[in-house]
Scaffold this motif. Structure first.
Motif, PDB file in Angstrom:
ATOM      1  N   GLN A 160       0.832  -1.206   0.000  1.00 22.63           N
ATOM      2  CA  GLN A 160       0.000   0.000   0.000  1.00 22.63           C
ATOM      3  C   GLN A 160       0.868   1.258   0.000  1.00 22.63           C
ATOM      4  OE1 GLN A 160      -0.102  -2.628   2.034  1.00 22.63           O
ATOM      5  NE2 GLN A 160      -2.029  -2.787   3.131  1.00 22.63           N
ATOM      6  N   GLU A 161       1.987   1.201   0.733  1.00 22.91           N
ATOM      7  CA  GLU A 161       2.895   2.354   0.778  1.00 22.91           C
ATOM      8  C   GLU A 161       3.522   2.602  -0.595  1.00 22.91           C
ATOM      9  OE1 GLU A 161       4.696   2.310   5.272  1.00 22.91           O
ATOM     10  OE2 GLU A 161       5.299   0.667   3.935  1.00 22.91           O
ATOM     11  N   VAL A 162       3.904   1.526  -1.255  1.00 22.99           N
ATOM     12  CA  VAL A 162       4.512   1.647  -2.587  1.00 22.99           C
ATOM     13  C   VAL A 162       3.484   2.217  -3.564  1.00 22.99           C
ATOM     14  CG1 VAL A 162       5.578   0.386  -4.497  1.00 22.99           C
ATOM     15  CG2 VAL A 162       6.121  -0.250  -2.142  1.00 22.99           C
ATOM     16  N   ASN A 163       2.262   1.697  -3.534  1.00 14.49           N
ATOM     17  CA  ASN A 163       1.216   2.186  -4.441  1.00 14.49           C
ATOM     18  C   ASN A 163       0.902   3.654  -4.171  1.00 14.49           C
ATOM     19  OD1 ASN A 163       1.031  -0.302  -5.693  1.00 14.49           O
ATOM     20  ND2 ASN A 163      -0.617  -1.010  -4.360  1.00 14.49           N
ATOM     21  N   TYR A 164       0.840   4.035  -2.904  1.00  9.12           N
ATOM     22  CA  TYR A 164       0.572   5.433  -2.550  1.00  9.12           C
ATOM     23  C   TYR A 164       1.678   6.336  -3.078  1.00  9.12           C
ATOM     24  CZ  TYR A 164      -0.335   9.619   0.184  1.00  9.12           C
ATOM     25  OH  TYR A 164      -0.574  10.915   0.556  1.00  9.12           O
ATOM     26  N   ARG A 165       2.926   5.909  -2.918  1.00  4.60           N
ATOM     27  CA  ARG A 165       4.059   6.708  -3.393  1.00  4.60           C
ATOM     28  C   ARG A 165       3.983   6.877  -4.911  1.00  4.60           C
ATOM     29  NH1 ARG A 165       9.293   8.226  -1.651  1.00  4.60           N
ATOM     30  NH2 ARG A 165      10.763   8.367  -3.376  1.00  4.60           N
ATOM     31  N   ILE A 166       3.637   5.816  -5.609  1.00  5.05           N
ATOM     32  CA  ILE A 166       3.549   5.888  -7.071  1.00  5.05           C
ATOM     33  C   ILE A 166       2.413   6.828  -7.483  1.00  5.05           C
ATOM     34  CG2 ILE A 166       2.981   4.537  -9.134  1.00  5.05           C
ATOM     35  CD1 ILE A 166       4.647   2.256  -7.851  1.00  5.05           C
ATOM     36  N   GLU A 167       1.302   6.773  -6.772  1.00  5.28           N
ATOM     37  CA  GLU A 167       0.200   7.700  -7.048  1.00  5.28           C
ATOM     38  C   GLU A 167       0.635   9.148  -6.812  1.00  5.28           C
ATOM     39  OE1 GLU A 167      -3.057   6.393  -4.605  1.00  5.28           O
ATOM     40  OE2 GLU A 167      -3.278   4.514  -5.722  1.00  5.28           O
ATOM     41  N   GLN A 168       1.402   9.376  -5.762  1.00  7.66           N
ATOM     42  CA  GLN A 168       1.912  10.718  -5.465  1.00  7.66           C
ATOM     43  C   GLN A 168       2.841  11.215  -6.583  1.00  7.66           C
ATOM     44  OE1 GLN A 168       0.993  12.748  -2.861  1.00  7.66           O
ATOM     45  NE2 GLN A 168      -0.539  11.140  -2.622  1.00  7.66           N
ATOM     46  N   ILE A 169       3.656  10.314  -7.104  1.00  4.99           N
ATOM     47  CA  ILE A 169       4.555  10.689  -8.211  1.00  4.99           C
ATOM     48  C   ILE A 169       3.735  11.076  -9.438  1.00  4.99           C
ATOM     49  CG2 ILE A 169       6.276   9.775  -9.843  1.00  4.99           C
ATOM     50  CD1 ILE A 169       7.387   8.130  -7.451  1.00  4.99           C
ATOM     51  N   ALA A 170       2.713  10.288  -9.744  1.00  2.00           N
ATOM     52  CA  ALA A 170       1.844  10.598 -10.890  1.00  2.00           C
ATOM     53  C   ALA A 170       1.190  11.968 -10.705  1.00  2.00           C
ATOM     54  CB  ALA A 170       0.793   9.507 -11.063  1.00  2.00           C
ATOM     55  N   GLN A 171       0.725  12.261  -9.492  1.00  6.19           N
ATOM     56  CA  GLN A 171       0.103  13.566  -9.221  1.00  6.19           C
ATOM     57  C   GLN A 171       1.124  14.693  -9.307  1.00  6.19           C
ATOM     58  OE1 GLN A 171      -1.926  13.326  -5.456  1.00  6.19           O
ATOM     59  NE2 GLN A 171      -3.483  11.915  -6.233  1.00  6.19           N
ATOM     60  N   MET A 172       2.321  14.437  -8.818  1.00  4.06           N
ATOM     61  CA  MET A 172       3.369  15.457  -8.837  1.00  4.06           C
ATOM     62  C   MET A 172       3.674  15.886 -10.275  1.00  4.06           C
ATOM     63  SD  MET A 172       7.144  15.280  -7.115  1.00  4.06           S
ATOM     64  CE  MET A 172       7.815  14.077  -8.250  1.00  4.06           C
ATOM     65  N   TYR A 173       3.645  14.935 -11.208  1.00  3.41           N
ATOM     66  CA  TYR A 173       3.896  15.245 -12.614  1.00  3.41           C
ATOM     67  C   TYR A 173       2.620  15.590 -13.375  1.00  3.41           C
ATOM     68  CZ  TYR A 173       8.732  13.907 -12.021  1.00  3.41           C
ATOM     69  OH  TYR A 173      10.035  13.856 -11.601  1.00  3.41           O
ATOM     70  N   LYS A 174       1.536  15.808 -12.593  1.00  2.00           N
ATOM     71  CA  LYS A 174       0.250  16.218 -13.154  1.00  2.00           C
ATOM     72  C   LYS A 174      -0.262  15.243 -14.225  1.00  2.00           C
ATOM     73  CE  LYS A 174       0.987  21.152 -12.248  1.00  2.00           C
ATOM     74  NZ  LYS A 174       1.789  21.037 -11.128  1.00  2.00           N
TER      75      LYS A 174
END
Length: 174
Positions: free
Chosen positions: A118-132
């Motif tokens: 779940q932590e890995v998936n959350y981090r990946i989602e955050q990266i996707a959001q960071m790059y809009k």
């Protein structure tokens, strides 16, 4: 029997010496050929590895990624004007960061620090959001275009989480 040894003693001694020297030569040749093969393997390892930390070779991908992150912070029009000594400093800085990361990973492994899926998936989602990006699927497409394997990217994010947890754990104890 003694007469036979006296009569053929010289030939026996000569044959023994020849066999002894021949066996040494044969063993030496086989050993040398084996060593050349091992040396070739070691030479290839030395060419492909940057350095070692606690007997483990440094992850070249991580090193180059660190270097590129530092180098990318310089505006493109100024990169041409950079002194080669400054570039060497950036390489040194990237190497130090990579070594530090590896040491923290070694410590995390000793402590048994893990990253939850779940932590890995959350981090990946955050990266996707960071790059809009609209979704993680878009991130996957971009990674594929950059020829970065999804599993490798995910493993890297997992390692980043593990190191962050380890650093936070050490900082909280300090």
């Amino acid at each position: 029997m003694l007469n036979w040894l006296r009569k053929y003693g010289r030939e026996i001694m000569l044959a023994t010496v020849i066999l002894f020297v021949g066996s040494l030569f044969g063993i030496g040749t086989i050993s040398m050929l084996g060593n050349k093969k091992n040396q070739a393997v070691e030479k290839n390892k030395k060419i492909s590895s940057i350095a070692t930390v606690d007997g483990n070779t440094i992850d070249e991908t991580r090193f180059y990624r660190q270097f590129n992150q530092v180098f990318a912070s310089i505006p493109e029009d100024q990169r041409i004007l950079i002194d080669p000594d400054v570039i060497d400093y950036y390489r040194y800085d990237a190497l130090q960061r990579t070594v530090g990361f590896m040491l923290m990973m070694n410590e995390a492994n000793k402590q048994g620090v893990k990253a939850l899926p779940q932590e890995v998936n959350y981090r990946i989602e955050q990266i996707a959001q960071m790059y809009k990006l609209k979704s993680v699927k878009d991130l996957k497409k971009i990674l594929k275009q950059q020829k970065i394997a999804w599993k490798a990217f995910k493993d890297e994010q997992k390692d980043e989480i593990i190191v962050a947890k380890t650093v936070n754990g050490i900082a909280s104890r300090a």
